[in-house]
Design an enzyme around this catalytic site. Structure first.
Site, PDB file in Angstrom:
ATOM      1  N   ARG A 232       0.865  -1.190   0.000  1.00  0.00           N
ATOM      2  CA  ARG A 232       0.000   0.000   0.000  1.00  0.00           C
ATOM      3  C   ARG A 232       0.897   1.232   0.000  1.00  0.00           C
ATOM      4  O   ARG A 232       1.920   1.270   0.701  1.00  0.00           O
ATOM      5  CB  ARG A 232      -0.907   0.049   1.236  1.00  0.00           C
ATOM      6  N   GLU A 261      -2.649   7.330  -5.162  1.00  0.00           N
ATOM      7  CA  GLU A 261      -3.021   6.613  -6.387  1.00  0.00           C
ATOM      8  C   GLU A 261      -4.499   6.730  -6.739  1.00  0.00           C
ATOM      9  O   GLU A 261      -4.866   6.592  -7.906  1.00  0.00           O
ATOM     10  CB  GLU A 261      -2.631   5.129  -6.290  1.00  0.00           C
TER      11      GLU A 261
HETATM   12  P1  NAD Z   1      -1.569 -11.056   5.177  1.00  0.00           P
HETATM   13  O1  NAD Z   1      -2.549 -10.538   6.164  1.00  0.00           O
HETATM   14  O2  NAD Z   1      -1.613 -12.502   4.805  1.00  0.00           O
HETATM   15  O3  NAD Z   1      -0.079 -10.769   5.722  1.00  0.00           O
HETATM   16  C1  NAD Z   1       0.315  -9.568   6.287  1.00  0.00           C
HETATM   17  C2  NAD Z   1       1.496  -9.858   7.211  1.00  0.00           C
HETATM   18  O4  NAD Z   1       1.968  -8.600   7.692  1.00  0.00           O
HETATM   19  C3  NAD Z   1       1.122 -10.719   8.423  1.00  0.00           C
HETATM   20  O5  NAD Z   1       2.021 -11.792   8.560  1.00  0.00           O
HETATM   21  C4  NAD Z   1       1.224  -9.739   9.586  1.00  0.00           C
HETATM   22  O6  NAD Z   1       1.627 -10.355  10.807  1.00  0.00           O
HETATM   23  C5  NAD Z   1       2.284  -8.792   9.069  1.00  0.00           C
HETATM   24  N1  NAD Z   1       2.308  -7.512   9.767  1.00  0.00           N
HETATM   25  C6  NAD Z   1       1.284  -6.838  10.328  1.00  0.00           C
HETATM   26  N2  NAD Z   1       1.738  -5.699  10.893  1.00  0.00           N
HETATM   27  C7  NAD Z   1       3.053  -5.658  10.665  1.00  0.00           C
HETATM   28  C8  NAD Z   1       4.084  -4.731  11.002  1.00  0.00           C
HETATM   29  N3  NAD Z   1       3.818  -3.632  11.718  1.00  0.00           N
HETATM   30  N4  NAD Z   1       5.329  -4.996  10.592  1.00  0.00           N
HETATM   31  C9  NAD Z   1       5.603  -6.132   9.907  1.00  0.00           C
HETATM   32  N5  NAD Z   1       4.692  -7.044   9.558  1.00  0.00           N
HETATM   33  C10 NAD Z   1       3.433  -6.810   9.955  1.00  0.00           C
HETATM   34  O7  NAD Z   1      -1.686 -10.117   3.924  1.00  0.00           O
HETATM   35  P2  NAD Z   1      -1.239 -10.456   2.423  1.00  0.00           P
HETATM   36  O8  NAD Z   1      -2.319 -11.184   1.729  1.00  0.00           O
HETATM   37  O9  NAD Z   1       0.129 -11.047   2.444  1.00  0.00           O
HETATM   38  O10 NAD Z   1      -1.207  -8.991   1.791  1.00  0.00           O
HETATM   39  C11 NAD Z   1      -0.280  -8.023   2.244  1.00  0.00           C
HETATM   40  C12 NAD Z   1      -0.686  -6.679   1.680  1.00  0.00           C
HETATM   41  O11 NAD Z   1      -0.518  -6.709   0.263  1.00  0.00           O
HETATM   42  C13 NAD Z   1      -2.177  -6.330   1.853  1.00  0.00           C
HETATM   43  O12 NAD Z   1      -2.407  -5.723   3.120  1.00  0.00           O
HETATM   44  C14 NAD Z   1      -2.430  -5.384   0.735  1.00  0.00           C
HETATM   45  O13 NAD Z   1      -2.222  -4.071   1.219  1.00  0.00           O
HETATM   46  C15 NAD Z   1      -1.355  -5.723  -0.299  1.00  0.00           C
HETATM   47  N6  NAD Z   1      -1.919  -6.238  -1.562  1.00  0.00           N
HETATM   48  C16 NAD Z   1      -1.531  -5.640  -2.720  1.00  0.00           C
HETATM   49  C17 NAD Z   1      -2.022  -6.113  -3.946  1.00  0.00           C
HETATM   50  C18 NAD Z   1      -1.597  -5.508  -5.268  1.00  0.00           C
HETATM   51  O14 NAD Z   1      -2.275  -5.726  -6.275  1.00  0.00           O
HETATM   52  N7  NAD Z   1      -0.504  -4.778  -5.338  1.00  0.00           N
HETATM   53  C19 NAD Z   1      -2.919  -7.184  -3.951  1.00  0.00           C
HETATM   54  C20 NAD Z   1      -3.267  -7.785  -2.752  1.00  0.00           C
HETATM   55  C21 NAD Z   1      -2.771  -7.298  -1.553  1.00  0.00           C
END
Ligand code: NAD
Length: 329
Positions: A232, A261
């Site tokens: 994000r 964005e």
């Molecule tokens: P997820 O919930 O499976 O994993 C997120 C991880 O981040 C978890 O392991 C959590 O413990 C960790 N986390 C939380 N707070 C944290 C912190 N302060 N420091 C470090 N780690 C921390 O989520 P995901 O499915 O892996 O997705 C991650 C992110 O990717 C989503 O939140 C979304 O913003 C982004 N995303 C982007 C796209 C794209 O098209 N570019 C698509 C899907 C998701």
């Protein structure tokens, strides 16, 4: 159910229509926000994406209009005031995981392109320029990569890195024992960033992670490191990142997301004067590569998004427990 679907393009309409389980769908090109929420009169549910705004003000109008469910067709929910929705008794459902490999593979695509400059080579060769000057890259093998957040996408990304022979270091508030056992070295944010050749962000945007990459944390980076953000835009302080690029602290930047964005991405502004000076500055760097939030955009991911979206709606319509409800933290 009657469902108003916002921020739709031809591909959304195609996939959502194909996987529809019998609901009445209306597709709006417009994003949902304070101005467009009036369109929701008479709908049972709204279906939104990453750049729609569902704040308290929008939720109050949704409630007045009789909307009973907010359906996110994405994983992140930072654009929804979940607490305000709960107060109005409007459940929020999302697609927590859909082909995490899609985003992880896009992160690797950004790394490979920035590193080996294939986008520049493509243009050069098309113009009959076969020179290798300034196209030199580096081997990924044995390089230290810092993965911030090892959830679904972070894990898929680590698996890709393993194939490239990278040394994988990770920071997560909940380290994953299986990942640790598979050779990922967990540490503090400082330890993970130190000496990393590449830093890739895979944690969600929350108050605690907002602008976690800023002037202070950029000082912890190895000089000339590569930063990749497919998560994000708000995870990065863009002003600080531009400064770090200008004085060489950052050597490369790959972005699939950008804090502002919502005003730009998914639209064609090629014949307009773009007013966002920060993105124009970013585009002007030779070592910056920006894509407009396309990490999720694969056939497999679109199929899974559509399937899970309708499963979420069907659960609500059948009054059974919502398996993908976003809970107030
Ligand atoms: P997820 O919930 O499976 O994993 C997120 C991880 O981040 C978890 O392991 C959590 O413990 C960790 N986390 C939380 N707070 C944290 C912190 N302060 N420091 C470090 N780690 C921390 O989520 P995901 O499915 O892996 O997705 C991650 C992110 O990717 C989503 O939140 C979304 O913003 C982004 N995303 C982007 C796209 C794209 O098209 N570019 C698509 C899907 C998701």
């Amino acid at each position: 159910m009657r469902i108003a679907i916002f921020s739709t393009y031809t591909y959304d309409e195609a996939y959502l229509s194909r996987f529809n389980t019998g609901h009445e769908l209306t597709f709006f090109v417009l994003p949902l926000n304070e101005q467009t929420v009036t369109l929701t009169q008479g709908y049972d549910a709204i279906c939104i994406f990453v750049n729609d705004t569902v704040n308290k003000e929008v939720l109050e109008v949704l409630h007045k209009n009789g909307v009973r469910l907010v359906v996110l067709r994405c994983a992140g929910f930072n654009n929804v005031d979940v607490a305000a929705a709960a107060q109005l008794n409007i459940p929020v459902v999302r697609v927590p995981a859909y082909s995490p490999e899609a985003v992880a593979e896009h992160a690797m695509a950004l790394i490979l392109t920035l590193n080996r400059k294939t986008h520049k080579a493509y243009n050069r060769v098309r113009e009959g320029n076969f020179s290798l000057e300034k196209l030199i890259g580096f081997n990924l093998h044995e390089r230290k990569v810092a993965v911030i957040g090892t959830g679904n996408i972070g894990k898929a990304f680590c698996n890709i890195l393993r194939g490239f022979g990278c040394r994988i270091y990770a920071y997560d508030i909940y380290p994953d024992p299986e990942m640790a056992a598979s050779g990922v070295t967990y540490g503090s944010l400082e330890e993970t960033l130190a000496d990393a050749d590449i830093v890739s962000l895979h944690c969600p945007l929350m108050d605690s992670t907002h602008q976690m990459i800023n002037a202070e944390t950029l000082q912890l980076f190895k000089k000339g490191a590569m930063l990749i953000n497919t998560s994000r835009g708000g995870l990065i302080n863009t002003v600080d990142v531009i400064a770090a690029l200008k004085h060489g602290q950052l050597g490369y930047l790959g972005l699939d997301v950008y804090e502002q964005e919502g005003k730009l991405f998914f639209q064609d502004y090629s014949e307009d004067v773009i007013q966002d000076d920060m993105i124009l500055r970013l585009i002007s760097f030779p070592n910056v590569l920006i894509t407009s939030h396309q990490g999720f955009f694969t056939q497999e991911a679109m199929e899974q998004i559509a399937t899970i979206t309708f499963r979420n709606i069907d659960e609500f319509a059948s009054s059974i427990e919502l398996s993908n409800q976003v809970k107030v933290s």
